[in-house]
Write a protein that holds these residues in place. Structure first.
Motif, PDB file in Angstrom:
ATOM      1  N   UNK A  71       2.057   2.176  -7.130  1.00 14.77           N
ATOM      2  CA  UNK A  71       2.169   2.994  -5.912  1.00 14.77           C
ATOM      3  C   UNK A  71       0.818   3.362  -5.298  1.00 14.77           C
ATOM      4  N   UNK A  72      -0.211   3.510  -6.141  1.00 14.49           N
ATOM      5  CA  UNK A  72      -1.511   3.909  -5.592  1.00 14.49           C
ATOM      6  C   UNK A  72      -2.420   2.713  -5.323  1.00 14.49           C
ATOM      7  N   UNK A 132      -2.930   0.871  -2.728  1.00 12.76           N
ATOM      8  CA  UNK A 132      -3.661   0.862  -1.447  1.00 12.76           C
ATOM      9  C   UNK A 132      -4.845   1.814  -1.433  1.00 12.76           C
ATOM     10  N   UNK A 133      -4.827   2.823  -2.290  1.00 18.32           N
ATOM     11  CA  UNK A 133      -5.933   3.777  -2.252  1.00 18.32           C
ATOM     12  C   UNK A 133      -6.898   3.608  -3.418  1.00 18.32           C
TER      13      UNK A 133
END
Lengths: 449, 316
Positions: A255-256, A258-259
């Motif tokens: 989920x993370x 992209x960051x």
């Protein structure tokens, strides 16, 4: 006895003394200095790599200290200026004798500008071949680099998480269907299945390196995509992005992603927080320690029909000789010296990493996984990183953004193909003079490796 | 008693001698000031003028390496026809939206400090700290805080505000706004210090008189304080416009992962120029975009200064 004072210096005397000192200084400067007498040849070498391979500085220092045939002056370059600093110096006729060269287009542009010498007949052919400069260093039938150290590019998975998901930790998925099945099981076990960090874009590049060749018969075919002979809108040339979209829509990516940046993303696999990821060989020894040896390596699972599908990926950093080199033979001799058996061992001792030479004695590698990786990725059949044939404009405008946008769910694989085709055309409009160079390069890249 | 000068030191001279001397002095005195500033002018011409001329020259050439053939307006055609360039321009324009927020925040904080709330001297130092720190340092820290699994979202989730836990730096829809938050936070510090300096130089008797006349806090701010701060607010606005157009590279570079990402969502014109020059080996394109940025900046800034001058003249 008369004491000498400043008042005793006449104007004529002062001028005489000054002229004498000046002439002496000028003559002194023309005489060879002490080190120069020891080795009357001097070589300038600009290099990079300590940034990605700590210990390389120590190897360079020991090599320079131990080399008796010439005095080598080395300068470690900043990452941002490796190419531009060399090209500017070469244009002014002040390039170093030996220059560090990243693979593919990163040095091919300098070849086209006439800033690099071909190494055929200059460096011993056996040394060049053993160093594996890769097909991407060939142009017009000539080779322009000696390989220095390899960068195997691979997929990595966490064996403990595989066990947790009731998957065989010694049989990583080999096909796309098997990968989807493994991801499903990891997800069901409460584990984030696959991914890493794409915020800085490199994950996107690596993904293309593994995936695009699956539908290619040669790296020359990739060049044809940029010069307009082939089209990214053809489904086989953007299937890799469709596959990435599939991983996203099925909820398998972390989920993370992209960051997070590339390396923190790889850390997740080693830390047991992510099932499968992409990595680079130089990280493997340290990551194996972090994960108590519970990491497995694999090539990207197969879906493509191209001849390059499933072939291990190996990028190689290298060194070349500039067209400005005053004594190219002396420069060539130093490159050969770096590949002597004694220096290859020194390289391993200083960096804990493998030098790019097929004659390197692998018995010094104690870790089985690292040795297995080198034998498969380094000594077996391998291909270079396809993103190294990408024009910079395409890399920045299409290769990086497409992956990022697919991962965040704002672009489909087909739209990525559309953007890639549009960007390739844009590159041709911006660089009409380079299209023919690329076309000629495609011939070298399509030759059998 | 003042001593008179000895006449022998200043002998009388004839008309011709005086005329020649005056002519010579007039000629030399006319050029003397220019001679004094000539070295500085030469230095400025070398440092600013020469690169500017070269940039204009490069913008008309297809530069490969350090030079290339003349291609007229082709670089401008290519730049202006590229969607990425216009996307970059749009992002710069979006960043201009931060300026009103910066002005309001700076005004509020500086007025509160001026009111000498308890510990105002300490607060003054604290609010200026972001401006003293290098942009890359604070941008890296902020980037970590705004990661999807970072402290900001953790706090929001802990407060039950999950819907506000956005992918601040990983989503194309949000990333530019995150950059804007960072810019507002840091650049407001300059506004606070500028405004506070002006406030501290105001005639307090006016404000005190208004207070005695029963003016509320808001009335004192609106009718007494703000009119006297007009000049410094305009100055800060002009500086901020320049910042948003041509000095946000460091913010974008760090927060956008060095790519102006995700996707191209944080690419601004400066970054477009950087990419063209450094990463895609297109100095001619970079020069053309630089010339356009330069001309637009000049076109925007001169009217602002002109408006300021007219306002000053009216006040006078």
């Amino acid at each position: 006895m008369h004491d000498f004072t400043l008042k005793d210096i006449s104007r004529r005397g002062f001028l005489k003394t000054t002229a004498g000192l000046g002439a002496g200084a000028a003559l002194g400067a023309m005489l060879p200095s002490a080190p120069a007498l020891a080795a009357d040849k001097t070589l300038d070498m600009w290099w990079w790599g300590e940034q990605e391979l700590p210990g390389l500085q120590a190897f360079v220092n020991s090599s320079i200290a131990g080399y008796k045939e010439a005095t080598v002056k080395a300068m470690l370059q900043d990452t941002a200026v490796v190419i531009s600093q060399f090209q500017t110096a070469a244009a002014a006729g002040n390039a170093p004798d030996i220059q560090y060269l990243w693979n593919g287009i990163n040095h091919m542009e300098s070849v086209w500008f006439g800033y690099l010498r071909e190494l055929d007949g200059l460096v011993n052919a056996d040394v060049v071949t053993a160093s594996n400069p890769t097909r991407l260093s060939h142009f017009g039938g000539h080779v322009y680099r000696v390989g220095w150290y390899p960068l195997p590019m691979l997929w990595v998975y966490n064996k403990k998480l595989f066990e947790q998901a009731k998957l065989d930790p010694n049989a990583p998925p080999a096909t796309w269907e098997a990968l989807l099945d493994a991801c499903e099981k990891l997800k069901s076990a409460g584990v984030e299945a696959i991914g890493g960090g794409i915020q800085d874009g490199y994950w996107s590049e690596w993904y293309i390196s593994h995936a695009l060749p699956q539908n290619l018969d040669s790296l020359g075919e990739a060049v044809e995509l940029f010069i307009g002979d082939k089209d990214f809108r053809d489904p086989k040339y953007h299937e890799h992005w469709v596959k990435l979209e599939e991983l996203k829509t099925r909820g398998f990516l972390n989920k993370d992603m992209s960051s997070l940046e590339l390396y923190p993303g790889i850390d997740l696999v080693a830390a047991g927080k992510l099932g499968i990821g992409q990595t680079i060989g130089t990280r493997l020894p340290a990551d194996l320690k972090t994960a108590d040896g519970q990491l497995g390596i694999m090539t990207m699972p197969l879906y493509g029909k191209g001849k390059l599908a499933g072939v291990p990926l190996l990028d190689v950093q290298g060194l070349g000789i500039s067209a400005n080199a005053k004594d190219p033979k002396a420069a060539a001799a130093f490159l050969e010296y770096l590949h002597s058996p004694e220096r290859l061992k020194a390289f391993w001792d200083a960096t804990g990493w493998i030098p790019s030479n097929k004659n390197f004695d692998t018995s010094v590698i104690k870790n089985d996984t690292v040795r297995a990786m080198w034998e498969k990725w380094g000594l077996g059949q391998n291909i270079s990183n396809v993103t190294n044939v990408m024009p910079g404009q395409f890399y920045e405008r299409a290769a990086i953004p497409t992956g990022q946008q697919i991962v965040q769910g704002s672009m489909t694989g087909e739209q990525a193909g559309e953007l890639a085709a549009q960007t390739a055309k844009e590159w041709r409009d911006f660089n009409p003079d380079l299209v023919e160079k690329y076309r000629k390069w495609a011939v070298d890249l399509s030759s059998p490796t | 008693m003042q001593a008179r000068p000895d006449p022998s030191i200043f002998p009388r001279r004839g008309f011709t001698a005086r005329f020649v001397q005056r002519r010579t002095m007039n000629a030399s005195s006319r050029f003397t000031p220019y001679l004094y500033v000539l070295p500085l002018l030469a230095l400025l011409a070398f440092v600013f003028g020469y690169p500017l001329v070269r940039i204009f020259e490069f913008s008309f050439k297809m530069v490969r390496g350090v030079d290339g053939p003349w291609i007229g307006l082709r670089n401008y055609e290519l730049v202006l026809s590229q969607s990425l360039f216009w996307e970059s321009v749009l992002h710069n324009l979006q960043l201009l939206l931060a300026i009103p927020a910066m002005i309001v925040i700076s005004l509020l904080v500086s007025i509160l400090l001026y009111e000498r709330v308890a510990g105002w001297k300490v607060y003054r130092v604290i609010v200026f700290v972001p401006f003293v720190l290098a942009i890359p340092i604070i941008a890296v820290v902020m980037k970590r805080m705004f990661q999807f699994s970072g402290p900001v979202n953790e706090v929001l989730r802990w407060l039950g505000l999950d819907f506000m836990a956005l992918d601040w730096i990983g989503s194309s829809d949000v990333a530019l706004w995150t950059v804007m938050i960072l810019i507002i936070w840091r650049e407001s510090a300059l506004g606070i210090i500028l405004f506070l300096a002006r406030l501290l130089s105001l005639d307090e008797s006016l404000i005190e008189a208004a207070r005695l006349e029963g003016a509320s806090w808001w009335q004192r701010v609106w009718y007494i304080i703000l009119p006297q701060m007009r000049g410094v607010i305009e100055f800060y606005a002009v500086v901020s416009v320049i910042t948003m157009l041509s000095a946000v590279f460091a913010y974008v570079y760090v927060v956008g992962g060095g790519r102006g990402g995700p996707g191209t969502s944080t690419v601004v014109v400066e970054f477009y120029i950087f990419n063209a020059l450094i990463r895609t080996s297109l100095p001619g394109i970079a020069a053309a975009a630089s010339v356009l940025l330069f001309l637009v900046s000049v076109a925007l800034i001169f009217p602002l200064f002109r408006a300021r001058r007219l306002a000053n003249e009216q006040e006078a």
